[in-house]
Design an enzyme around this catalytic site. Structure first.
Site, PDB file in Angstrom:
ATOM      1  N   TYR A 249      -2.823  41.564  30.642  1.00  0.00           N
ATOM      2  CA  TYR A 249      -1.809  40.722  29.993  1.00  0.00           C
ATOM      3  C   TYR A 249      -1.103  41.632  28.983  1.00  0.00           C
ATOM      4  CZ  TYR A 249      -3.875  36.405  31.873  1.00  0.00           C
ATOM      5  OH  TYR A 249      -4.331  35.403  32.710  1.00  0.00           O
TER       6      TYR A 249
ATOM      7  N   LYS B 288      -4.783  27.995  33.615  1.00  0.00           N
ATOM      8  CA  LYS B 288      -5.591  26.798  33.411  1.00  0.00           C
ATOM      9  C   LYS B 288      -5.277  25.588  34.292  1.00  0.00           C
ATOM     10  CE  LYS B 288      -8.533  27.895  30.326  1.00  0.00           C
ATOM     11  NZ  LYS B 288      -9.391  28.671  31.212  1.00  0.00           N
TER      12      LYS B 288
HETATM   13  P1  FAD Z   1      -0.395  20.051  42.897  1.00  0.00           P
HETATM   14  O1  FAD Z   1      -1.085  21.307  43.272  1.00  0.00           O
HETATM   15  O2  FAD Z   1       1.028  20.103  42.523  1.00  0.00           O
HETATM   16  O3  FAD Z   1      -0.594  19.049  44.129  1.00  0.00           O
HETATM   17  C1  FAD Z   1       0.124  17.845  44.229  1.00  0.00           C
HETATM   18  C2  FAD Z   1       0.274  17.461  45.696  1.00  0.00           C
HETATM   19  O4  FAD Z   1       0.934  16.204  45.753  1.00  0.00           O
HETATM   20  C3  FAD Z   1       1.148  18.450  46.460  1.00  0.00           C
HETATM   21  O5  FAD Z   1       0.504  18.840  47.644  1.00  0.00           O
HETATM   22  C4  FAD Z   1       2.433  17.668  46.722  1.00  0.00           C
HETATM   23  O6  FAD Z   1       3.047  18.014  47.957  1.00  0.00           O
HETATM   24  C5  FAD Z   1       1.931  16.227  46.760  1.00  0.00           C
HETATM   25  N1  FAD Z   1       2.957  15.237  46.430  1.00  0.00           N
HETATM   26  C6  FAD Z   1       4.018  15.367  45.599  1.00  0.00           C
HETATM   27  N2  FAD Z   1       4.738  14.230  45.567  1.00  0.00           N
HETATM   28  C7  FAD Z   1       4.112  13.356  46.400  1.00  0.00           C
HETATM   29  C8  FAD Z   1       4.367  12.013  46.775  1.00  0.00           C
HETATM   30  N3  FAD Z   1       5.435  11.344  46.320  1.00  0.00           N
HETATM   31  N4  FAD Z   1       3.524  11.421  47.663  1.00  0.00           N
HETATM   32  C9  FAD Z   1       2.447  12.081  48.138  1.00  0.00           C
HETATM   33  N5  FAD Z   1       2.158  13.377  47.818  1.00  0.00           N
HETATM   34  C10 FAD Z   1       2.985  13.997  46.957  1.00  0.00           C
HETATM   35  N6  FAD Z   1      -3.783  27.290  37.486  1.00  0.00           N
HETATM   36  C11 FAD Z   1      -4.978  27.865  37.299  1.00  0.00           C
HETATM   37  O7  FAD Z   1      -5.970  27.148  37.064  1.00  0.00           O
HETATM   38  N7  FAD Z   1      -5.163  29.228  37.341  1.00  0.00           N
HETATM   39  C12 FAD Z   1      -4.124  30.066  37.577  1.00  0.00           C
HETATM   40  O8  FAD Z   1      -4.321  31.287  37.674  1.00  0.00           O
HETATM   41  C13 FAD Z   1      -2.819  29.490  37.746  1.00  0.00           C
HETATM   42  N8  FAD Z   1      -1.765  30.276  37.988  1.00  0.00           N
HETATM   43  C14 FAD Z   1      -0.570  29.702  38.309  1.00  0.00           C
HETATM   44  C15 FAD Z   1       0.486  30.539  38.620  1.00  0.00           C
HETATM   45  C16 FAD Z   1       1.707  29.972  38.970  1.00  0.00           C
HETATM   46  C17 FAD Z   1       2.848  30.900  39.304  1.00  0.00           C
HETATM   47  C18 FAD Z   1       1.873  28.557  39.028  1.00  0.00           C
HETATM   48  C19 FAD Z   1       3.193  27.939  39.439  1.00  0.00           C
HETATM   49  C20 FAD Z   1       0.817  27.722  38.705  1.00  0.00           C
HETATM   50  C21 FAD Z   1      -0.406  28.281  38.337  1.00  0.00           C
HETATM   51  N9  FAD Z   1      -1.502  27.471  38.022  1.00  0.00           N
HETATM   52  C22 FAD Z   1      -2.700  28.056  37.739  1.00  0.00           C
HETATM   53  C23 FAD Z   1      -1.360  26.013  38.001  1.00  0.00           C
HETATM   54  C24 FAD Z   1      -1.844  25.310  39.275  1.00  0.00           C
HETATM   55  O9  FAD Z   1      -1.203  25.859  40.405  1.00  0.00           O
HETATM   56  C25 FAD Z   1      -1.577  23.799  39.180  1.00  0.00           C
HETATM   57  O10 FAD Z   1      -1.945  23.323  37.916  1.00  0.00           O
HETATM   58  C26 FAD Z   1      -2.346  23.008  40.250  1.00  0.00           C
HETATM   59  O11 FAD Z   1      -1.747  23.177  41.523  1.00  0.00           O
HETATM   60  C27 FAD Z   1      -2.397  21.505  39.932  1.00  0.00           C
HETATM   61  O12 FAD Z   1      -3.053  20.823  40.965  1.00  0.00           O
HETATM   62  P2  FAD Z   1      -2.686  19.309  41.283  1.00  0.00           P
HETATM   63  O13 FAD Z   1      -3.545  18.925  42.446  1.00  0.00           O
HETATM   64  O14 FAD Z   1      -2.756  18.502  40.052  1.00  0.00           O
HETATM   65  O15 FAD Z   1      -1.150  19.312  41.689  1.00  0.00           O
HETATM   66  C1  DHB Z   2      -2.624  34.613  37.971  1.00  0.00           C
HETATM   67  C2  DHB Z   2      -1.882  33.570  37.493  1.00  0.00           C
HETATM   68  C3  DHB Z   2      -1.963  33.241  36.147  1.00  0.00           C
HETATM   69  O1  DHB Z   2      -1.260  32.212  35.642  1.00  0.00           O
HETATM   70  C4  DHB Z   2      -2.768  33.982  35.288  1.00  0.00           C
HETATM   71  O2  DHB Z   2      -2.802  33.665  33.967  1.00  0.00           O
HETATM   72  C5  DHB Z   2      -3.518  35.015  35.785  1.00  0.00           C
HETATM   73  C6  DHB Z   2      -3.442  35.344  37.152  1.00  0.00           C
HETATM   74  C7  DHB Z   2      -2.517  34.975  39.416  1.00  0.00           C
HETATM   75  O3  DHB Z   2      -1.732  34.327  40.121  1.00  0.00           O
HETATM   76  O4  DHB Z   2      -3.213  35.899  39.859  1.00  0.00           O
END
Ligand code: FAD
Ligand code: DHB
Length: 391
Positions: free
Chosen positions: A201, A296
């Site tokens: 980082y 997170k």
């Molecule tokens: P989502 O994964 O968004 O799942 C929601 C689902 O609901 C999707 O499949 C969607 O298609 C579906 N949906 C949407 N609308 C509807 C509807 N109307 N009807 C039915 N289905 C629907 N988190 C970490 O813990 N560690 C990390 O390293 C990390 N890095 C990240 C890096 C990036 C670049 C990003 C963008 C996110 C990162 N996150 C990380 C966050 C993590 O990806 C999300 O917090 C996580 O996906 C949340 O899970 P969820 O199941 O709540 O929601």
């Molecule tokens: C990754 C994503 C994150 O948000 C982070 O804090 C560390 C690693 C990853 O996608 O590898």
């Protein structure tokens, strides 16, 4: 059609919830707008807290994470051109795992499908009705065009930050607390060897950069950018120059390679309350988002549904509603601690567009405090590897 728990969304929250419920003998149906292939291909998170991996292993879906993921015992905070290691294992005896979110989702979907779970992919026109009654309904159009009414005892809104569940709570009864950041993350996947054994980082005059990894041959990197940046307008050379400049110092250089995936993600903090409205329970990104700096979001989604699954287990065991009534209180405790940690990591490491020289020097002072103090490093290590789940 009827089920006990109707789950909206097959992301980490929805799939883990259906797995935990099945183990308690509780039926669920998942309604998801995307196709299975689209879900399994979307590149998002990379870092799993130790508690998340333990939970996946305990419930029979962690085998591949253990075999193919990588355990990391620390991270590097890099500033002023030098690296400073935070030793998770030494400070708190815990670690994190690098194992991509889409692989977690593949494992969860395969396990649920093999167990005969009912997952309706490619549903359209999803809406929720009667959520303040004892028999709420999820209405949707199935992938074959047939309208379906799914009667439930309870609905779990696990449909992420752009879902519909949250909006089912009338605006007059909902509070959305937001914080938008004046920058985004430009993320890439590149065919290249690892540049360092652990994540980096980096704070720099040019802004934040994160050096992460996927496999020995594929690396994941991010750098702070304008939230409106057009990722396709950047040549590979320009991306590498920017990344190299942000980690430069003490002779360190990134190993470069072909960039085969790129995109810009916005950064924001959001919490929606209430997380419960009648028989509708929000979990994961449907209720809250954090900027990705603390890694997170997925982990917080897992912690929400663990609390919810235990409350539903008690409800179906003897009709008791006490744990369901406490769902929001228990879940929000971790949500707000995590909001703080993710905001703190973000504000310590990114350069705001209007940052003054004072602001930048103050950040360096803060980084120095964290890395030179056992107390400061221990807080970071505890939060990053994950506080124990409360259920
Ligand atoms: P989502 O994964 O968004 O799942 C929601 C689902 O609901 C999707 O499949 C969607 O298609 C579906 N949906 C949407 N609308 C509807 C509807 N109307 N009807 C039915 N289905 C629907 N988190 C970490 O813990 N560690 C990390 O390293 C990390 N890095 C990240 C890096 C990036 C670049 C990003 C963008 C996110 C990162 N996150 C990380 C966050 C993590 O990806 C999300 O917090 C996580 O996906 C949340 O899970 P969820 O199941 O709540 O929601
Ligand atoms: C990754 C994503 C994150 O948000 C982070 O804090 C560390 C690693 C990853 O996608 O590898």
């Amino acid at each position: 059609m009827r089920t006990q728990v109707g789950i909206v969304g097959a992301g980490p929250a929805g799939l883990v919830l259906s797995l935990l419920l099945a183990e308690c003998g509780i039926d669920s149906v998942i309604v998801e707008t995307r196709s299975r292939a689209a879900i399994e291909e979307t590149i998002r998170a990379g870092v799993l807290e130790q508690g998340t991996v333990d939970l996946l292993v305990d419930h029979g879906v962690g085998g591949r994470a253990l075999a193919e993921g990588a355990k990391h015992d620390g991270v590097e905070l890099r500033y002023g051109g030098t690296g400073h290691r935070i030793d998770f294992a030494g400070l708190v005896g815990r670690s994190v795992w690098l194992y991509p979110q889409h692989e977690v989702l593949k494992d969860l979907i395969a396990a649920r499908v093999a167990a005969g779970a009912d997952i309706r992919f490619e549903a359209a026109d999803v809406s929720l009705r009667d959520v303040t009654t004892d028999s709420p309904v999820i209405a949707f159009t199935g992938s074959d065009g047939t309208p379906v009414e799914l009667g439930c005892d309870v609905i779990a809104g696990c449909d992420g930050s752009a879902g519909i569940s949250r909006h089912t709570i009338p605006e007059s009864e909902r509070t959305d607390l937001f914080r938008a950041y004046p920058f985004g993350w430009f993320g890439i996947l590149a065919e290249a060897p690892r540049s360092a054994p652990e994540l980096i980082y980096a704070h720099s005059q040019r802004g934040f950069a994160l050096i992460s990894t996927r496999t020995p041959d594929v690396q994941r990197m991010y750098f702070q950018c304008d939230p409106e940046e057009d990722a396709d307008a950047w040549s590979d050379d320009r991306i590498w120059q920017e990344l190299q400049a942000r980690v430069a110092g003490d002779g360190f250089r990134l190993a470069e390679g072909r960039i085969f995936q790129r995109g810009v993600v916005p950064m924001r903090s959001h919490v929606c309350t209430p997380m419960r409205y009648g028989r509708l329970f929000l979990a994961g990104d449907a209720a809250h988002t954090v900027p990705p700096t603390g890694a997170k979001g997925l982990n917080l989604a897992v912690s929400d549904v663990l609390v919810l699954a235990n409350a539903l287990d008690a409800f179906y065991a003897d009709g008791s509603t006490e744990r369901l009534a406490r769902y929001e209180e228990v879940a929000l405790r971790r949500v707000w601690r995590t909001q703080h940690f993710s905001w703190w990591m973000t504000s310590m490491l990114h350069t705001a567009p209007d940052a003054s020289p004072f602001d930048v020097r103050r950040q360096l002072g803060e980084l120095e405090s964290v890395t030179s103090s056992v107390a400061g490093s221990t807080y970071l290590a505890e939060a990053y590897t994950g506080w124990p789940f409360e259920s």
